[in-house]
Scaffold this motif. Structure first.
Motif, PDB file in Angstrom:
ATOM      1  N   ASP A  75      13.287 -67.546  12.450  1.00  0.00           N
ATOM      2  CA  ASP A  75      13.027 -66.144  12.134  1.00  0.00           C
ATOM      3  C   ASP A  75      13.799 -65.690  10.904  1.00  0.00           C
ATOM      4  N   SER A  76      14.978 -66.258  10.673  1.00  0.00           N
ATOM      5  CA  SER A  76      15.759 -65.870   9.504  1.00  0.00           C
ATOM      6  C   SER A  76      14.986 -66.117   8.210  1.00  0.00           C
ATOM      7  N   SER A  77      14.207 -67.172   8.191  1.00  0.00           N
ATOM      8  CA  SER A  77      13.466 -67.524   6.977  1.00  0.00           C
ATOM      9  C   SER A  77      12.177 -66.731   6.825  1.00  0.00           C
ATOM     10  N   GLY A  78      11.705 -66.125   7.926  1.00  0.00           N
ATOM     11  CA  GLY A  78      10.429 -65.420   7.867  1.00  0.00           C
ATOM     12  C   GLY A  78       9.270 -66.347   7.580  1.00  0.00           C
ATOM     13  N   SER A  79       9.346 -67.588   8.064  1.00  0.00           N
ATOM     14  CA  SER A  79       8.339 -68.596   7.702  1.00  0.00           C
ATOM     15  C   SER A  79       7.076 -68.524   8.542  1.00  0.00           C
ATOM     16  N   GLN A  80       6.975 -67.517   9.419  1.00  0.00           N
ATOM     17  CA  GLN A  80       5.767 -67.354  10.215  1.00  0.00           C
ATOM     18  C   GLN A  80       4.755 -66.479   9.479  1.00  0.00           C
ATOM     19  N   TYR A 123       7.671 -59.682   6.222  1.00  0.00           N
ATOM     20  CA  TYR A 123       7.874 -59.431   4.792  1.00  0.00           C
ATOM     21  C   TYR A 123       6.934 -60.325   3.992  1.00  0.00           C
ATOM     22  N   GLN A 124       6.311 -59.723   2.974  1.00  0.00           N
ATOM     23  CA  GLN A 124       5.472 -60.549   2.118  1.00  0.00           C
ATOM     24  C   GLN A 124       6.309 -61.529   1.310  1.00  0.00           C
ATOM     25  N   GLN A 125       7.561 -61.194   1.065  1.00  0.00           N
ATOM     26  CA  GLN A 125       8.473 -62.117   0.395  1.00  0.00           C
ATOM     27  C   GLN A 125       8.994 -63.123   1.424  1.00  0.00           C
ATOM     28  N   SER A 126       8.121 -64.016   1.831  1.00  0.00           N
ATOM     29  CA  SER A 126       8.461 -65.018   2.840  1.00  0.00           C
ATOM     30  C   SER A 126       7.708 -66.301   2.522  1.00  0.00           C
ATOM     31  N   PRO A 127       8.287 -67.461   2.888  1.00  0.00           N
ATOM     32  CA  PRO A 127       9.629 -67.641   3.433  1.00  0.00           C
ATOM     33  C   PRO A 127      10.710 -67.143   2.476  1.00  0.00           C
ATOM     34  N   LEU A 128      11.793 -66.648   3.067  1.00  0.00           N
ATOM     35  CA  LEU A 128      12.904 -66.137   2.279  1.00  0.00           C
ATOM     36  C   LEU A 128      13.573 -67.277   1.525  1.00  0.00           C
ATOM     37  N   GLN A 129      13.657 -67.140   0.219  1.00  0.00           N
ATOM     38  CA  GLN A 129      14.293 -68.177  -0.593  1.00  0.00           C
ATOM     39  C   GLN A 129      15.819 -68.067  -0.481  1.00  0.00           C
ATOM     40  N   PRO A 130      16.520 -69.187  -0.406  1.00  0.00           N
ATOM     41  CA  PRO A 130      17.985 -69.134  -0.338  1.00  0.00           C
ATOM     42  C   PRO A 130      18.560 -68.358  -1.522  1.00  0.00           C
ATOM     43  N   GLN A 131      19.493 -67.477  -1.225  1.00  0.00           N
ATOM     44  CA  GLN A 131      20.114 -66.658  -2.263  1.00  0.00           C
ATOM     45  C   GLN A 131      21.449 -67.228  -2.725  1.00  0.00           C
ATOM     46  N   TRP A 132      21.993 -68.159  -1.945  1.00  0.00           N
ATOM     47  CA  TRP A 132      23.298 -68.713  -2.261  1.00  0.00           C
ATOM     48  C   TRP A 132      23.278 -70.229  -2.055  1.00  0.00           C
ATOM     49  N   ASN A 133      24.140 -70.915  -2.740  1.00  0.00           N
ATOM     50  CA  ASN A 133      24.271 -72.353  -2.544  1.00  0.00           C
ATOM     51  C   ASN A 133      24.772 -72.635  -1.127  1.00  0.00           C
ATOM     52  N   ARG A 134      24.295 -73.729  -0.554  1.00  0.00           N
ATOM     53  CA  ARG A 134      24.782 -74.258   0.731  1.00  0.00           C
ATOM     54  C   ARG A 134      24.478 -73.360   1.936  1.00  0.00           C
ATOM     55  N   ILE A 135      23.540 -72.423   1.799  1.00  0.00           N
ATOM     56  CA  ILE A 135      23.126 -71.575   2.927  1.00  0.00           C
ATOM     57  C   ILE A 135      21.606 -71.592   2.998  1.00  0.00           C
ATOM     58  N   LEU A 136      21.051 -72.062   4.125  1.00  0.00           N
ATOM     59  CA  LEU A 136      19.601 -72.198   4.274  1.00  0.00           C
ATOM     60  C   LEU A 136      19.130 -71.425   5.499  1.00  0.00           C
ATOM     61  N   PRO A 137      18.263 -70.421   5.336  1.00  0.00           N
ATOM     62  CA  PRO A 137      17.698 -69.723   6.502  1.00  0.00           C
ATOM     63  C   PRO A 137      16.596 -70.561   7.152  1.00  0.00           C
ATOM     64  N   VAL A 138      16.591 -70.594   8.478  1.00  0.00           N
ATOM     65  CA  VAL A 138      15.551 -71.317   9.220  1.00  0.00           C
ATOM     66  C   VAL A 138      15.066 -70.416  10.363  1.00  0.00           C
TER      67      VAL A 138
END
Length: 354
Positions: free
Chosen positions: A166-171, A149-164
């Motif tokens: 593959d979930s974050s798409g940081s590659q 996804y071009q919208q990566s890394p995925l920004q947290p959408q909720w408080n207290r939840i952090l994607p890391v």
């Protein structure tokens, strides 16, 4: 998570999160989502958005190959097939040799299936490794795909939840997944998460700084587009091979300090600028062919990220020089400033180590 307990859901409260509320609950101040591309949290955050690109990969580990201790990072020996450019990797393994076939695609439903790709893998493997299939004894098989996804890394959408991971798409869209990217970012992530817990900076705005925009990843979307072809796009059968041959020839001429970081998925502004200039000078025809292939909007968007990469490269030394000053700040401002310094460093590829 508890063993043999599937993830059912999470509720974010002002003072913490509850995983699987009403069942075998797990309570915490912060949830790290490492459930991968198809995490239900990520699916909710992306709201069913179609991937901008896909990397399909098939492969196996087998014995029976001729003795070969070398490895391939990226090999192409065929023109376009099924509107796909096929790339190969090979590595020595304990149980013989591991070989992969992969290709970059859009997410058009008319694209080949993994089964079709595996058929081509078995058809072309003898030519690639100079061995007949009858000589091989397959130990393991691999097949899968990685959405990008071009919208990566995925920004947290909720408080207290952090994607890391593959979930974050940081590659980058060129790499096979976020696990390797997370390993490279492990020091930054562990220190940043530790600080966020220490100062209780756990709202979505504070956590977003732990998965910042990285222009050195964003610029690689142009390369992904140049290494793929649209489902109905018409280009010369060998155009992608010719472009890659020209680019890698110039990178090789510039030496390992330019070539090696790129092969390790780290793009740096000086290396990219030198490569682009040499390619434009010595292969102007190839550059002109790439423009209609990737499209003018993609190229203009890339120029923005390219300019940002230059800016981050200039800011990174400034961040390093201001580190002693940052340590004197109060805890909350210090957390934010240190995350900006990290973003400049990693966004410029300044984390690269030989």
């Amino acid at each position: 998570m508890f063993e043999q307990t599937p993830f059912e859901g999470v509720t974010a409260h002002p003072n913490g999160v509850v995983v699987n509320p009403g069942q075998k609950e797990l309570r915490s101040r912060l949830l790290l989502d490492a459930m991968g591309h198809f995490s239900p949290i990520v699916q909710q955050a992306r709201q069913g958005k179609k991937p901008d690109a896909v990397c399909m990969v098939v492969g196996s580990c087998a014995i029976g190959f001729p003795k070969n201790d070398s490895g391939d990072l990226i090999v192409s020996f065929t023109p376009l097939q099924n509107q796909c450019q096929y790339f190969w990797e090979a590595f020595p393994a304990r149980d013989g040799r591991t070989t992969y076939l992969f290709t970059y695609l859009d997410a058009d439903p008319d694209r080949p299936t993994l089964e079709m790709l595996f058929e081509d893998y078995l058809r072309l493997l003898p030519e690639y490794q100079q061995v007949s299939l009858e000589q091989l004894q397959f130990k393991r098989a691999l097949f899968g795909f990685f959405p990008c996804y071009q919208q990566s890394p995925l920004q947290p959408q909720w408080n207290r939840i952090l994607p890391v991971g593959d979930s974050s798409g940081s590659q980058s869209p060129l790499s096979f997944g976020g696990f390797g990217a997370m390993i490279r970012h492990l020091k930054r992530l562990t220190e940043g998460i530790h600080e966020s817990l220490q100062v209780d900076a756990l709202d979505r705005r504070a956590l977003a700084l732990l998965q910042p925009y990285q222009p050195n990843l964003a610029v690689t979307w142009l390369f992904q587009r140049a290494m793929s072809v649209g489902a109905n796009q018409k280009i010369a059968a060998n155009q992608i091979n010719q472009v890659l041959s020209g680019v890698f020839k110039e990178m090789s001429a510039l030496g390992e300090p330019i070539l090696k970081p790129f092969l390790q998925d780290v793009v740096q502004f000086p290396a990219l600028a030198q490569t682009m200039v040499r390619t434009a000078i010595f292969h102007p025809g190839l550059v002109l062919k790439v423009v209609p292939q990737v499209g003018l909007p993609t190229l203009l968007n890339w120029l923005i990220h390219y300019g940002n990469l230059a800016g981050y490269s200039a800011l990174n030394p400034l961040g390093r020089s201001l580190q002693p000053w940052a340590k004197k700040l109060p805890p909350i401002p210090q957390y934010y400033v240190r995350r900006w310094f990290d973003a400049w460093q990693y966004g410029a590829g300044g984390d690269y180590l030989e």
